[in-house]
Design a protein around this motif. Sequence first.
Motif, mmCIF file in Angstrom:
data_model
loop_
_atom_site.group_PDB
_atom_site.id
_atom_site.type_symbol
_atom_site.label_atom_id
_atom_site.label_comp_id
_atom_site.label_asym_id
_atom_site.label_seq_id
_atom_site.Cartn_x
_atom_site.Cartn_y
_atom_site.Cartn_z
ATOM 1 N N HIS A 97 0.703 -1.313 -0.191
ATOM 2 C CA HIS A 97 -0.080 0.006 0.069
ATOM 3 C C HIS A 97 0.836 1.259 -0.057
ATOM 4 C CE1 HIS A 97 -3.256 -2.546 0.577
ATOM 5 N NE2 HIS A 97 -3.078 -3.147 1.646
ATOM 6 N N THR A 98 2.095 1.217 0.534
ATOM 7 C CA THR A 98 2.960 2.363 0.430
ATOM 8 C C THR A 98 4.122 2.425 -0.515
ATOM 9 O OG1 THR A 98 4.135 2.096 2.562
ATOM 10 C CG2 THR A 98 2.067 2.769 2.760
ATOM 11 N N SER A 99 4.928 3.437 -0.354
ATOM 12 C CA SER A 99 6.105 3.505 -1.152
ATOM 13 C C SER A 99 7.173 3.767 -0.094
ATOM 14 C CB SER A 99 6.128 4.623 -2.153
ATOM 15 O OG SER A 99 5.865 5.777 -1.593
ATOM 16 N N THR A 100 6.758 3.715 1.222
ATOM 17 C CA THR A 100 7.803 4.265 2.183
ATOM 18 C C THR A 100 8.132 3.066 3.117
ATOM 19 O OG1 THR A 100 6.714 6.350 2.522
ATOM 20 C CG2 THR A 100 8.097 6.017 4.252
ATOM 21 N N MET A 101 9.329 2.891 3.459
ATOM 22 C CA MET A 101 9.892 1.668 4.399
ATOM 23 C C MET A 101 9.926 2.272 5.798
ATOM 24 S SD MET A 101 13.550 -0.177 4.037
ATOM 25 C CE MET A 101 13.912 -1.259 5.292
ATOM 26 N N LEU A 102 9.458 1.475 6.626
ATOM 27 C CA LEU A 102 9.430 1.738 7.973
ATOM 28 C C LEU A 102 10.531 0.701 8.678
ATOM 29 C CD1 LEU A 102 5.885 1.866 9.344
ATOM 30 C CD2 LEU A 102 7.410 3.811 8.721
ATOM 31 N N LEU A 103 11.188 1.574 9.599
ATOM 32 C CA LEU A 103 12.184 0.607 10.400
ATOM 33 C C LEU A 103 11.630 -0.014 11.581
ATOM 34 C CD1 LEU A 103 15.881 1.777 9.951
ATOM 35 C CD2 LEU A 103 14.896 -0.454 9.301
ATOM 36 N N GLY A 104 11.043 -0.905 11.984
ATOM 37 C CA GLY A 104 10.432 -1.297 13.175
ATOM 38 C C GLY A 104 11.525 -1.842 14.229
ATOM 39 N N ARG A 105 10.811 -2.312 15.288
ATOM 40 C CA ARG A 105 11.724 -2.784 16.576
ATOM 41 C C ARG A 105 12.436 -3.821 16.293
ATOM 42 N NH1 ARG A 105 7.274 -1.428 19.012
ATOM 43 N NH2 ARG A 105 6.804 -3.428 19.890
ATOM 44 N N ASN A 106 11.974 -4.769 15.355
ATOM 45 C CA ASN A 106 12.548 -6.113 15.203
ATOM 46 C C ASN A 106 14.285 -5.667 14.571
ATOM 47 O OD1 ASN A 106 11.475 -5.393 12.491
ATOM 48 N ND2 ASN A 106 12.247 -7.259 11.839
ATOM 49 N N VAL A 107 14.304 -4.485 14.226
ATOM 50 C CA VAL A 107 15.586 -4.052 13.485
ATOM 51 C C VAL A 107 16.171 -2.938 14.462
ATOM 52 C CG1 VAL A 107 16.745 -2.629 11.915
ATOM 53 C CG2 VAL A 107 15.086 -4.334 11.067
ATOM 54 N N LEU A 108 15.505 -2.046 14.955
ATOM 55 C CA LEU A 108 15.811 -0.747 16.014
ATOM 56 C C LEU A 108 16.651 -1.435 17.086
ATOM 57 C CD1 LEU A 108 12.962 1.645 15.298
ATOM 58 C CD2 LEU A 108 15.173 1.567 14.406
ATOM 59 N N ASN A 109 15.930 -2.555 17.552
ATOM 60 C CA ASN A 109 16.682 -3.197 18.936
ATOM 61 C C ASN A 109 17.971 -3.764 18.718
ATOM 62 O OD1 ASN A 109 14.383 -2.249 19.973
ATOM 63 N ND2 ASN A 109 13.271 -4.412 20.639
ATOM 64 N N ARG A 110 18.525 -3.665 17.301
ATOM 65 C CA ARG A 110 19.739 -4.318 17.007
ATOM 66 C C ARG A 110 20.715 -3.074 17.045
ATOM 67 N NH1 ARG A 110 19.391 -9.306 13.219
ATOM 68 N NH2 ARG A 110 17.724 -10.540 14.158
ATOM 69 N N LEU A 111 20.236 -1.880 16.726
ATOM 70 C CA LEU A 111 21.198 -0.680 16.554
ATOM 71 C C LEU A 111 21.331 0.124 17.767
ATOM 72 C CD1 LEU A 111 19.456 0.237 13.007
ATOM 73 C CD2 LEU A 111 21.533 -1.008 13.616
ATOM 74 N N ASN A 112 22.139 1.069 17.936
ATOM 75 C CA ASN A 112 22.588 2.183 18.842
ATOM 76 C C ASN A 112 22.133 3.393 18.116
ATOM 77 O OD1 ASN A 112 23.467 0.527 20.989
ATOM 78 N ND2 ASN A 112 25.374 -0.109 19.859
ATOM 79 N N LEU A 113 21.160 3.896 18.415
ATOM 80 C CA LEU A 113 20.728 5.251 17.615
ATOM 81 C C LEU A 113 20.607 6.521 18.731
ATOM 82 C CD1 LEU A 113 17.376 4.067 15.716
ATOM 83 C CD2 LEU A 113 19.673 4.517 14.898
ATOM 84 N N LEU A 114 21.045 7.514 18.121
ATOM 85 C CA LEU A 114 20.791 8.807 18.718
ATOM 86 C C LEU A 114 20.104 9.505 17.910
ATOM 87 C CD1 LEU A 114 21.658 11.022 20.830
ATOM 88 C CD2 LEU A 114 23.495 11.847 19.308
ATOM 89 N N ILE A 115 18.647 9.854 18.371
ATOM 90 C CA ILE A 115 17.873 10.802 17.703
ATOM 91 C C ILE A 115 17.942 12.045 18.374
ATOM 92 C CG2 ILE A 115 15.500 11.152 17.150
ATOM 93 C CD1 ILE A 115 14.983 7.977 17.268
ATOM 94 N N ALA A 116 18.663 13.046 17.615
ATOM 95 C CA ALA A 116 18.906 14.348 17.899
ATOM 96 C C ALA A 116 17.677 15.160 17.752
ATOM 97 C CB ALA A 116 20.025 14.794 17.506
#
Lengths: 137, 130
Positions: A97-116
Motif C-alpha cells: 500500500h505505500t512507497s515508504t519503508m518503516l524500520l520497526g523494533r525488530n531492526v531498531l533493537n539491534r542498533l545504537n541510535l541517537l535521535i537528536a
Amino acid sequence: MSYPHDSNYTWAFPRLPVIVYAVAGSMMTESLAAEVDTGADMTLVPLSYLQRIQAEEIYTARLRGHWGNAYPVNVYFVDLEVDGQRLPGIEVVGDPHTSTMLLGRNVLNRLNLLIAGPEQCTVLLSITMTARLLHNK
Amino acid sequence: MEATMTIFNRVQELVAPLNPEERLRLIEVIAATPARQPVNVAEDTLPPRAAQVAREQAAWYAMPSATRAHYHSEYVAVYQGQVVDHDSDQRALYLRVRQRFARAPVAVLRADWDEPPTFVIHSPRLERIE
C-alpha cells in the motif's frame, strides 16, 4: 554520519538509509530512506522493492493498527544494510500500500541510535561511542 | 457495537429458561473459548506463491502440539505438509532450504508459535483536514 529528519510530516520524522538484499543471490535495492518507527513491531518494506530483488515469502501474519484494524500480510526474509551496517537474516512485512519503508523494533533493537530531536537528525552510534555514553567513559 | 448488542440480546433470550447453575456453566464455557482464532488468510486473495506458503504454514499449525514441541526454540521449514529441516539459526536454515528446494514455496517458521503472529503498528499519523 548524521541523517536529517524527514520534514514532510507535522513533526519531523527520523530516518536512516537502508539497502535491502536478497538473502540468496546478489540482488539488492538502491539506498532507501527508511523512517525510524519505534511504535512498529516489525519493519515494513514496500512490496515493489521486495519483488524487484525477488525476495521470498516465508510465512503469513496479521498486521494490526493502533485502533485494532488488522490485515493479513506476507513476511519476507532479507538481509539489510543500515548506514553501512549489515544485518543478516531479517524478517520484513511486504507492504503493497505505500512507497515508504518503516524500520520497526525488530531492526531498531539491534542498533545504537541517537535521535537528536532539536538538531532534527539521527546518528547510528558505534559500540565504542555507545559504551562511552552509557558508562560515562 | 450493533453486532455486540444483537449478541447480548440473543444470549439474554437463550439464558432466560436456565437455572443459576446452568448459567454459571455457560459462563465458564464462554470464558474458556479462545478470544482470537488463528489467522485464516483467504488464499484466493494471495499471490500464488504466498498462497502455497500459507498452505504449508496451515499444515504446520495442524500438526499435534507434541510434534511441534519437538522443535522447541528452533525454526522449522515446512514443505508439502512435512517438516523438511529445522535449525536454531533461521538464516542458515533458509539458505539450506533454498539450496535443496530452489524457489519452491517452503514456509520457514518459528516453532514456538501456536498460531500465526499478529504484529502491531502503534504509530497513528496526524494528517491535516483539508
